[in-house]
Design an enzyme around this catalytic site. Structure first.
Site, PDB file in Angstrom:
ATOM      1  N   LYS A 281       0.869  -1.183   0.000  1.00  0.00           N
ATOM      2  CA  LYS A 281       0.000   0.000   0.000  1.00  0.00           C
ATOM      3  C   LYS A 281       0.903   1.228   0.000  1.00  0.00           C
ATOM      4  O   LYS A 281       1.613   1.486   0.964  1.00  0.00           O
ATOM      5  CB  LYS A 281      -0.915   0.013   1.222  1.00  0.00           C
ATOM      6  N   LYS A 462      -3.088  -3.140   7.662  1.00  0.00           N
ATOM      7  CA  LYS A 462      -2.041  -2.275   8.196  1.00  0.00           C
ATOM      8  C   LYS A 462      -1.431  -2.907   9.441  1.00  0.00           C
ATOM      9  O   LYS A 462      -2.126  -3.592  10.188  1.00  0.00           O
ATOM     10  CB  LYS A 462      -2.608  -0.891   8.536  1.00  0.00           C
TER      11      LYS A 462
END
EC number: 6.5.1.1
Length: 913
Positions: A281, A462
């Site tokens: 990402k 994340k």
């Protein structure tokens, strides 16, 4: 298909003027805002959504009956945030407040004017809620108390003027017209329209679905409210299949990654328990690239055009991107739409660096920064007249890899890894933590592309916290920030700090800003904080600086809206992914992905973590080869855990009092970054530096020292940040060790990552310049047989006679083109039959020129220009360039590739003897 398909839609004609703005407010906006989300109306058996649908449908039908089929003027006011046709007004809350102060002729010293200027920190009952505060002032200071005569069309016309206004006086005059012409109720609803927000609790998707069943789908395809209103003005008309595909130069709504699952097991289930793709990402901006016949358009996720920054064609000399990607696409490509992320590339350190703070550089065509935009592509949606959105990701990727034939640090394809287990994801999470990345995106290879939707085909993951930092950072709340929208007027995130160090006899009640945290709070956490601190919050003022220090020369970085005295505050236990460098906080560090672990009611401000304790803990954690982490605390890991080491705050990481073994590093200042190539720990290298006379610092800061070295063995986010500050020399740890082992400071060139002294870098380059390296390059040049492919443009091949000083002679001898300023003309290369050869010549020419000290200009207007290198024989182009030079009053020499090579060979022969 050579040209982009142009979508043509005709504006439907209304038969009457638009309805009154007061009617729009009282019949539509007010009723919608009064409907709750779940409870049924007291006057109707309809549920809230059915009631809203009825109100909307009734008003749309009323408009069609009394005005006509064109509802665009109406929807522009209902959905101001979706209206791309009207530009920005150039203000937000603070700016609008200043304009209304003048429009209402308020005294700048009046209480109302002060409240509007300081709307986040005033003592008003509406503190933090700008819209309500301004509405209250307008209500009390109403110019007229009865309904205005403005129509919806009148309001739109004035808003268009406001968007086009070039001066503050013009904006004030327009707002004064609104103030004098509208009632308080109308002004109440005008304010959110001016701020481009919606305050009546109804989503755009719901409104568009009532307007037309296909409206939401068409908006995802084109991002144009005008097109929706004009193309779907007839509710009975449906879109056919040919109208539901993406088109070149029509900005669509991109597919978004869904939010994380509770644990990685659910992520695997979303992938169908089949192999999946793992992508990084990126820390950039989502950008879609549209190209047709060499013409480009770039759009952001919010449909903002960035074509002016990134370029409209290959030959846009002001572009930051397109002129550098000539030859990137297969020659058979005439039309294409790509989806990707625009990031920042540092060509000196050869790495991607944080994007956000540098975007303004790309938008300013006059900027001469060495940083460049770097488009990282991860999807293709359209190719040569055919939409690919229904193809699987796997198929689209195969096409993408055939379409982009030349990758560079201007444009490349985002790599991916195939995974099938939780361990595969966790392994990649460890990698992105080490690289300081945003996280991961997990993708289903069989999934099609879903315009404007968040689907489980893409899931972002994340790194939520590292165990080493997750339980030990007890930070004190220093201030609070108001939320927006539904959270207006409420504190929804907190500024937390570390306590400044103290002696056993004196507790310090002063703190330094460290982190802003707003995630991980449950309803009960916020309720506890509210009850414990009720009545103790104060609007921000300079009085707060007696108890806290903020970053910035004016101590205004991350300034909170409200502050609280340390003795009245609470300690928050915070977990995070890692510690990162940041100049936004006084400690020069902050936490990445901070989340609340729990509110520590058992601790007071005296128990908050001190700055020294933090650095001791940080250094101790850095000693560990592998810091374990978990994506979610609730998921139990079925393996034995090693007993966590208890870190003692009074144990120093290294011995500052160690007696020097030598003074080879005397008067040199060092900041050491982990990990190093030569030592298991950062502390080991620090010890060696101290033992040999060097001085250790924990941060670069603003020492102003000429000989400050940042020791790093890999390019990281912190290295990039420090490099941009130009405060220190960044060098590998091997230089320290070689200097110590040889008992002299070694020449730095071969060890440097970056030097703040450009002249020093050139001199050390001369030291390292070897005959062997020059000979190797000469051998490569001799292998190129290109002399027959290009006739010379200039018969005069002598080097330009330049006067140089004796001191420069040896320097210029090693860099024979040092006095050259060159423009490389790429015109015509893309159409050349020898495209590959010409691009090879271009790259080699650039390499030779830069290697030998030349300066390369991006355009031909430079007054210092000495040479123009052409790669295609074109008399028309030569005439154009000659006229341009006459216009700019410069007389450069026109040469070709062979001239550059021959002159360099002659100079190299002289150097080699």
């Amino acid at each position: 298909m050579d040209e982009a398909k142009e979508t043509v839609f005709t504006k439907p004609q209304n038969h009457s003027s638009t309805l009154e703005f007061y009617d729009f407010v009282t019949t539509l906006l007010e009723p919608l805002s009064r409907i709750g989300k779940t409870r049924k109306s007291k006057t109707s058996n309809l549920d809230p959504y059915e009631l809203k649908r009825k109100i909307l449908l009734d008003y749309f039908n009323k408009w069609r009956q009394h005005v006509g089929p064109d509802l665009y003027p109406l929807l522009r006011l209902m959905l101001p945030d979706l209206d791309r046709e009207r530009g920005s007004y150039g203000f937000k809350e603070f700016g609008l407040g200043k304009l209304f102060i003048r429009a209402m002729h308020l005294s700048p010293t009046s209480e109302d004017a002060k409240s509007l200027k300081n709307w986040r920190g005033s003592e008003s009952k509406h503190t933090g809620d700008f819209s309500t505060m301004l509405q209250d002032i307008l209500q009390r200071r109403a110019y007229r108390t009865f309904p205005g005569a403005f129509t919806v069309g009148d309001v739109n016309a004035l808003l268009d003027q406001l968007a086009d206004a070039s001066s503050e006086d013009t904006r004030v005059n327009i707002l004064e017209q609104f103030y004098r012409s509208l009632s308080p109720l109308e002004l109440r609803w005008l304010i959110p329209i001016l701020l481009k927000v919606r305050k009546y609790g109804t989503s755009e998707k719901f409104i568009l679905s009532v307007f037309h069943p296909d409206a939401a789908r068409l908006y995802r395809l084109c991002s144009s409210l005008k097109r929706i209103c004009w193309e779907l003005y007839d509710p009975s008309r449906s879109l056919d299949e040919t109208e539901t595909d993406v088109e070149v130069f029509s900005c669509f709504q991109p597919q978004l990654a869904n939010f994380k699952k509770k644990d990685l097991h659910q992520t695997l289930e979303a992938m169908g328990n089949k192999p999946f793709w793992i992508e990084e990402k990126l820390d950039g901006e989502r950008i879609q690239l549209h190209m047709s016949s060499g013409k480009f358009q770039f759009y952001s996720r919010n449909a903002r055009s960035y074509t002016y920054a990134y370029g409209s064609s290959y030959f846009d000399e002001q572009s930051r991107l397109t002129q550098y990607i000539i030859g990137a696409f297969d020659k058979r490509i005439s039309q294409i739409i790509l989806d990707g992320e625009m990031v920042t590339w540092d060509p000196v350190l050869e790495t991607v660096i944080p994007y956000g703070s540098l975007r303004s550089i790309f938008e300013d065509s006059s900027s001469h920064s060495s940083y460049s935009p770097y488009y990282v592509v991860f999807d293709i949606l359209y190719l040569n007249g055919k939409s690919l959105v229904k193809y699987s990701l796997e198929s689209r990727r195969r096409i993408l890899e055939k379409v982009i034939v030349r990758e560079s640090h201007r444009m490349s394809i985002l790599p991916y890894k195939v995974g099938s287990t939780i361990e595969d994801i966790e392994a990649e999470l460890r990698n992105v933590i080490q690289e300081g990345s945003e996280g991961l995106v997990i993708k289903k290879p069989s999934g099609s592309y879903h315009l404007g939707e968040r689907m489980d085909d893409w899931i972002k993951v994340k790194p939520y916290y590292l165990q080493g930092f997750g339980e030990d950072l007890d930070c004190l709340i220093l201030g609070g920030y108001f939320g927006r929208g539904k959270q207006s007027g409420k504190i929804n995130s907190f500024l937390c700090g570390l306590r400044m160090d103290y002696t056993p006899k004196d507790h310090s009640e002063k703190f330094q800003s460290f982190v802003r945290v707003g995630g991980g709070f449950t309803y009960f956490d916020r309720d506890i904080i509210r009850k414990e601190t009720e009545g103790k919050w104060l609007p921000w003022s300079s009085d707060a600086l007696e108890y806290m220090e903020l970053a910035g020369t004016k101590q205004d970085f991350e300034k909170p809206d409200m502050w609280i005295h340390p003795k009245d505050s609470l300690v928050l236990q915070i977990k995070a992914a890692e510690v990162v460098v940041s100049n936004r906080f006084k400690t020069n560090y902050t936490l990445r992905f901070p989340r609340l672990e729990k509110v520590r009611l058992d601790r007071s401000w005296k128990d908050a973590l001190t700055i020294n304790e933090f650095f001791t803990l940080k250094n101790a954690v850095e000693k560990q080869d592998n810091v374990s982490f978990h994506v979610n605390k609730k998921r139990k890991v079925s393996q034995k855990r090693e007993k966590q080491k208890k870190f003692l705050y009074d144990e120093p990481t290294f011995k500052k009092e160690a007696s020097p073994h030598s003074d080879v590093l005397k008067n040199l200042h060092f900041v050491v970054l982990p990990p190093t190539e030569l030592h298991e720990t950062k502390a080991g290298l620090q010890q060696i530096i101290i033992e040999n006379g060097g001085l250790i610092h924990q941060g670069v800061g603003n020492f102003g020292k000429e000989r400050l070295f940042l020791v790093a063995d890999r390019v990281s986010t912190r290295v990039s940040i420090e490099r941009s500050k130009n405060m220190c020399t960044i060098i590998r740890s091997q230089w320290v060790m070689d200097s110590v082992n040889n008992q002299r400071l070694m020449p730095q060139w071969s060890y440097l990552l970056f030097s703040k002294d450009e002249k020093y870098s050139w001199k050390t380059a001369l030291e390292s310049l070897s005959a062997k390296s020059l000979s190797n390059l000469l051998v490569e040049l001799k292998q190129l047989d290109l002399s027959k492919e290009y006739s010379k443009i200039s018969d005069d091949t002598s080097i330009l006679n330049l006067t140089i000083s004796k001191e420069e002679a040896s320097f210029v001898g090693a860099f024979p083109f040092l006095k050259f300023t060159v423009f490389l003309d790429l015109k015509g290369i893309e159409n050349s039959e020898l495209y590959d050869v010409r691009m090879g010549q271009y790259r080699l020419t650039k390499c030779i020129l830069l290697w030998n000290g030349a300066t390369i200009e991006k355009d031909i207007s430079s007054k210092k220009l000495t040479h123009v290198v052409m790669f295609v024989e074109d008399s028309t182009r030569l005439e154009q360039l000659t006229k341009a030079c006459e216009l700019y009053q410069i007389e450069p020499k026109f040469v070709n590739f062979e001239w550059v090579v021959n002159e360099w060979k002659k100079a190299s022969t002289n150097i080699l003897g």
